[in-house]
Write an enzyme that holds these catalytic residues in place. Structure first.
Site, mmCIF file in Angstrom:
data_model
loop_
_atom_site.group_PDB
_atom_site.id
_atom_site.type_symbol
_atom_site.label_atom_id
_atom_site.label_comp_id
_atom_site.label_asym_id
_atom_site.label_seq_id
_atom_site.Cartn_x
_atom_site.Cartn_y
_atom_site.Cartn_z
ATOM 1 N N ASN A 178 -12.199 -9.240 -3.824
ATOM 2 C CA ASN A 178 -13.360 -8.350 -3.921
ATOM 3 C C ASN A 178 -13.723 -7.938 -5.343
ATOM 4 O O ASN A 178 -14.856 -7.530 -5.589
ATOM 5 C CB ASN A 178 -13.148 -7.101 -3.058
ATOM 6 C CG ASN A 178 -11.916 -6.316 -3.480
ATOM 7 O OD1 ASN A 178 -10.844 -6.875 -3.682
ATOM 8 N ND2 ASN A 178 -12.060 -5.014 -3.602
ATOM 9 N N GLU A 225 -1.044 -2.011 -4.839
ATOM 10 C CA GLU A 225 -2.283 -1.258 -4.606
ATOM 11 C C GLU A 225 -2.900 -1.856 -3.360
ATOM 12 O O GLU A 225 -3.451 -2.950 -3.393
ATOM 13 C CB GLU A 225 -3.201 -1.355 -5.825
ATOM 14 C CG GLU A 225 -4.309 -0.304 -5.826
ATOM 15 C CD GLU A 225 -5.595 -0.820 -5.216
ATOM 16 O OE1 GLU A 225 -5.802 -0.568 -3.997
ATOM 17 O OE2 GLU A 225 -6.378 -1.463 -5.927
ATOM 18 N N CYS A 241 -11.387 -0.920 -2.076
ATOM 19 C CA CYS A 241 -10.227 -0.302 -1.420
ATOM 20 C C CYS A 241 -10.300 1.211 -1.439
ATOM 21 O O CYS A 241 -9.802 1.877 -0.522
ATOM 22 C CB CYS A 241 -8.939 -0.788 -2.075
ATOM 23 S SG CYS A 241 -8.931 -0.631 -3.866
ATOM 24 N N GLU A 294 -1.880 2.241 -11.736
ATOM 25 C CA GLU A 294 -2.627 1.419 -12.680
ATOM 26 C C GLU A 294 -3.604 2.323 -13.420
ATOM 27 O O GLU A 294 -3.839 3.456 -13.029
ATOM 28 C CB GLU A 294 -3.362 0.305 -11.943
ATOM 29 C CG GLU A 294 -2.410 -0.654 -11.245
ATOM 30 C CD GLU A 294 -3.121 -1.824 -10.602
ATOM 31 O OE1 GLU A 294 -3.045 -2.918 -11.175
ATOM 32 O OE2 GLU A 294 -3.743 -1.621 -9.548
#
Length: 468
Positions: free
Chosen positions: A137, A235, A269, A440
């Site tokens: 994505n 993640e 997400c 991150e």
């Protein structure tokens, strides 16, 4: 270089189903060659100064910006992105290299007082070879999010992009070479998860893994990493809530909610797609969101679902929601008009009459679907917000900023925006609960890619010698 197998995979456009690229169908042999190259390059790269690494990273950022038009073209062709948001994503990819190129110069340990005859200090050292595995994505943006801090810390990287969207990752390899990154420091291996991803995570020379993607794949990678006793950053999915109170700026909240399903057609997400609204204003807020979404056109205002499997999954979840008596106040079906026959477009959707135990309320949809549920009290809003296995992100809209901040502290998520609060490359990103582990972005990510060593040195007692 060509794949060891000589085989290739077709990459098709989700806009019209046409073939756009052919990528190497990598194998365990290709992975081994890439990991060995990264391992051989790491010692020299790890010995460079932070200033030297900084110059290379900022040069990479400039290279991405120089090639931005071509990169936008690639992501639009392969991932169905719209040009304007694709450009924004890719400029952020460049920002990661600028940011970590700057802050790596501040990388420092501590000194620890162990008495006058001892010098104890800590230093942050690279792991060695790091595997970065990215989803379909946001291929280059999310790749750079992990690659930049890993390289800044002195690691070398083997990147495995999604087989559906590999083109910009391959372009990054060329850009980094032209920017002065030594051979072997960044390696890209394309292919499928079982034939490339698994061998990569399992390779004994890989000392850390960073993965972005589904919970199921994240768990599989986590099991391999646990067996090997290596650190892993995951993640994973999200089912993020957006809480809207009656005293909120409803127009601003409606725009934010609408954008959560328009940006990348909800294939983000951290998209806040669980719309939790104070009961007295739910109908009005849904009306305002509908007024925004009803005018949007496929291919111009929102893009397609990236993969056929995901397209079918979203439509299946919408069908189940109808069977469970949810109502589509907006959208609810695939796009029939104004799209190519094989285009994977789904109408931006707002579901109402949703109960907390319905599938669409519990599971990540990863498509352009808002799920609206009412609440009556603040405590009920928080209970609904936290009633999920996920905890990636959240948002609060209310008229009282102090109340919004207090609510943000109660929401079980890695990042919460109050009244549209901004998150950038400087803000740490990661999940609670099943949404993952590790962080991150921000300075935290730089230290995630280092391992801490303590050194203690006994010093000569010069004071005693002078006294004698």
């Amino acid at each position: 270089m060509p794949p060891a197998s000589g085989c290739h995979l077709d990459s098709t456009s989700p806009h019209d189903g046409e073939l756009v690229f052919r990528i190497a169908d990598g194998s365990a042999e290709d992975v081994e060659q890439a990991v060995i190259a990264a391992h051989r390059a790491q010692q020299a790269w790890g010995r460079t100064t932070t200033a030297e690494r900084s110059r290379v990273l900022t040069s990479i950022a400039a290279g991405i910006r120089k090639d931005i038009d071509r990169l936008v073209e690639l992501e639009c062709a392969e991932g169905g992105k719209l040009p304007a948001p694709a450009r924004m994503e890719l400029l952020v990819a460049a920002d990661y290299f600028d940011y970590y190129g700057a802050i790596v110069r501040t990388l420092a340990g501590d000194t620890i007082d162990q008495g006058p005859q001892n010098l104890a200090y800590t230093r942050h050292e690279p792991y060695g070879v790091v595997a970065v595995i990215t989803p379909w994505n946001g291929p280059l943006n999310q790749g750079c999010r992990g690659i930049a801090p890993a390289l800044a810390a002195g690691n070398t990287v083997v990147l495995k992009p999604s087989e559906f969207t590999s083109a910009t990752s391959l372009a990054l390899g060329r850009i980094t070479t032209e920017a002065g990154l030594p051979d072997g420091v960044l390696n890209v291996v394309t292919g499928l998860g079982p034939t490339v991803g698994v061998p990569l995570v399992s390779d004994p020379l890989v000392r850390r893994v960073s993965f972005t993607g589904s919970v199921a794949t994240g768990r599989a990678i986590g099991r391999i990493a646990a067996e090997r006793v290596i650190p892993v950053a995951l993640e994973l999915g999200g089912k993020s809530p957006i809480l809207v109170f009656a005293d909120a700026d409803l127009d601003a909240a409606a725009r934010a909610a609408a954008m959560s399903v328009l940006i990348n057609s909800g294939q983000v997400c951290s998209a806040t797609t669980r719309l939790l609204v104070e009961r007295s204003v739910q109908d009005e807020l849904v009306r305002r969101i509908g007024a925004i979404l009803n005018d949007k056109r496929p291919g111009e205002d929102f893009g397609p679902i990236v993969t056929p499997a995901q397209f079918d999954k979203v439509l299946g979840m919408l069908a189940t929601a109808r069977q469970e008596d949810a109502d589509a106040a907006v959208g609810g079906h695939k796009c029939e008009d104004g799209v190519p026959e094989r285009g994977l477009y789904i109408q931006p959707t707002v579901l109402t009459d949703v109960k907390p135990d319905m599938q669409v309320a519990r599971e990540e949809i990863f498509g352009p679907v808002l799920v609206a549920m009412p609440f009556d009290t603040e405590d009920e809003a928080v209970t609904l917000a936290n009633a999920t296995e996920y905890g990636l992100a959240g948002a609060v809209w209310c008229g009282d900023t102090a109340r919004g901040m207090a609510l943000a502290h109660r929401i079980e998520a890695g990042q919460v925006a109050v009244n549209g609060g901004v998150m950038g490359v400087e803000t740490p990103f990661g999940g609670y609960k099943t949404s993952g582990i590790g962080r991150e972005k921000g300075i935290e990510a730089l230290y995630e890619y280092t391992q801490l060593k303590t050194v203690s040195v006994t010093l000569p007692d010069h004071g005693t010698e002078r006294a004698a």
